[in-house]
Design a protein around this motif. Structure first.
Motif, short mmCIF file in Angstrom:
data_model
loop_
_atom_site.label_atom_id
_atom_site.label_comp_id
_atom_site.label_asym_id
_atom_site.label_seq_id
_atom_site.Cartn_x
_atom_site.Cartn_y
_atom_site.Cartn_z
N GLY A 241 0.81 -1.21 0.00
CA GLY A 241 0.00 0.00 0.00
C GLY A 241 0.84 1.26 0.00
N ASP A 242 2.04 1.19 -0.59
CA ASP A 242 2.98 2.31 -0.61
C ASP A 242 2.64 3.24 -1.79
N GLY B 202 -5.84 3.73 -10.69
CA GLY B 202 -6.41 2.38 -10.61
C GLY B 202 -5.82 1.58 -9.46
N PHE B 203 -4.51 1.68 -9.28
CA PHE B 203 -3.85 0.97 -8.17
C PHE B 203 -4.34 1.50 -6.82
N VAL B 204 -4.44 2.82 -6.70
CA VAL B 204 -4.86 3.42 -5.43
C VAL B 204 -6.30 3.04 -5.10
N ALA B 205 -7.15 2.99 -6.12
CA ALA B 205 -8.55 2.59 -5.89
C ALA B 205 -8.61 1.18 -5.32
N ALA B 206 -7.77 0.28 -5.85
CA ALA B 206 -7.74 -1.11 -5.35
C ALA B 206 -7.20 -1.17 -3.92
N ILE B 207 -6.19 -0.35 -3.64
CA ILE B 207 -5.63 -0.31 -2.28
C ILE B 207 -6.66 0.23 -1.29
N ASN B 208 -7.35 1.30 -1.70
CA ASN B 208 -8.37 1.88 -0.83
C ASN B 208 -9.47 0.87 -0.51
N GLU B 209 -9.90 0.14 -1.50
CA GLU B 209 -10.95 -0.87 -1.30
C GLU B 209 -10.47 -1.97 -0.36
N ARG B 210 -9.23 -2.36 -0.52
CA ARG B 210 -8.65 -3.39 0.34
C ARG B 210 -8.57 -2.92 1.78
N GLU B 211 -8.14 -1.68 1.97
CA GLU B 211 -8.03 -1.13 3.32
C GLU B 211 -9.40 -0.93 3.95
N LYS B 212 -10.37 -0.58 3.14
CA LYS B 212 -11.74 -0.40 3.63
C LYS B 212 -12.28 -1.69 4.23
#
Length: 234
Positions: free
Chosen positions: A123-124, A139-149
């Protein structure tokens, strides 16, 4: 007049003897002495055959045995078959960027691949922003945000890259685009909020096949390439 004591007389005699010996040794010239060292000219060329001093030598491009200068496309022709679409694309990039060399690019892309894969798992966002185009980064950040959510975490260990090769190359205006096929080995597992594995395997090395495209504006002073497209190979 005061008399000198024995100790003082001894040191005077010794000093005179040492002075005479040094003068005999240092003052004698044999004709074979080296000239004084000049740090400003020590690196210059020696004399020519007729005794005139040479100017500094300028290195010329390496030449083949027949006297012909080495082709600027030599590295490209060694990487891709001459006349092929890949060779033509690589030559076009070389024309736009004289510093481009395919094998050097692949080495750099392999390092970037590992950094991107691990930065995504961790998540860097800062590292990803420097390596990805704006669209891919979002796109990468959206996937990271969803994962963290969902409080999910990815545990990854990068084993290595088995193969990385350029499969396509082209110029799009001033932008150079290079597509690579990368086969890597990775240990990866995604855990939910309770620590249960919901994807992957934390103990198994998996083979991953990716097709990534990197791009760079050849007019820019920034020498770095950025990832502009990704897809998994079936």
């Amino acid at each position: 007049m005061e008399f000198l004591d024995i100790g003082t007389l001894f040191f005077i005699v010794a000093a005179v003897v040492i002075f005479i010996q040094l003068r005999n040794v240092l003052g004698r010239r044999t004709g074979s002495e080296k000239p004084p060292f000049d740090p400003y000219t020590a690196g210059r060329s020696r004399e020519t055959e007729n005794g005139a001093a040479k100017d500094n030598v300028v290195s010329l491009p390496r030449r083949k045995s027949g006297g012909e200068a080495e082709s600027p496309y030599a590295a490209i022709d060694a990487y891709a078959e001459a006349g092929s679409d890949l060779n033509k694309g690589l030559r076009a990039i070389r024309d736009a960027d004289p510093s481009f060399e395919p094998r050097g690019f692949v080495d750099g892309a392999k390092l970037a691949y590992e950094m991107i894969v691990m930065a995504y798992a961790d998540g860097d966002r800062k590292t990803l922003k420097n390596l990805l185009s704006r669209e891919v980064f979002e796109g990468f950040v959206a996937a990271i945000n969803e994962r963290e959510k969902k409080s999910e975490k990815v545990q990854s260990s990068f084993v290595g890259i088995d193969k990385a090769e350029i499969v396509a190359a082209e110029m799009k205006g001033s932008e150079a685009h290079l597509t690579l096929r990368i086969i890597s080995e990775l240990i990866s597992a995604t855990r939910d909020s309770t620590g249960e594995v919901i994807d992957g395997d934390p103990e198994t090395v998996a083979e991953v096949k990716d097709v990534w495209t990197f791009a760079r504006d050849t007019r820019s002073r920034d020498p770095n390439w950025k990832l502009v497209a990704t897809e998994a190979e079936d």
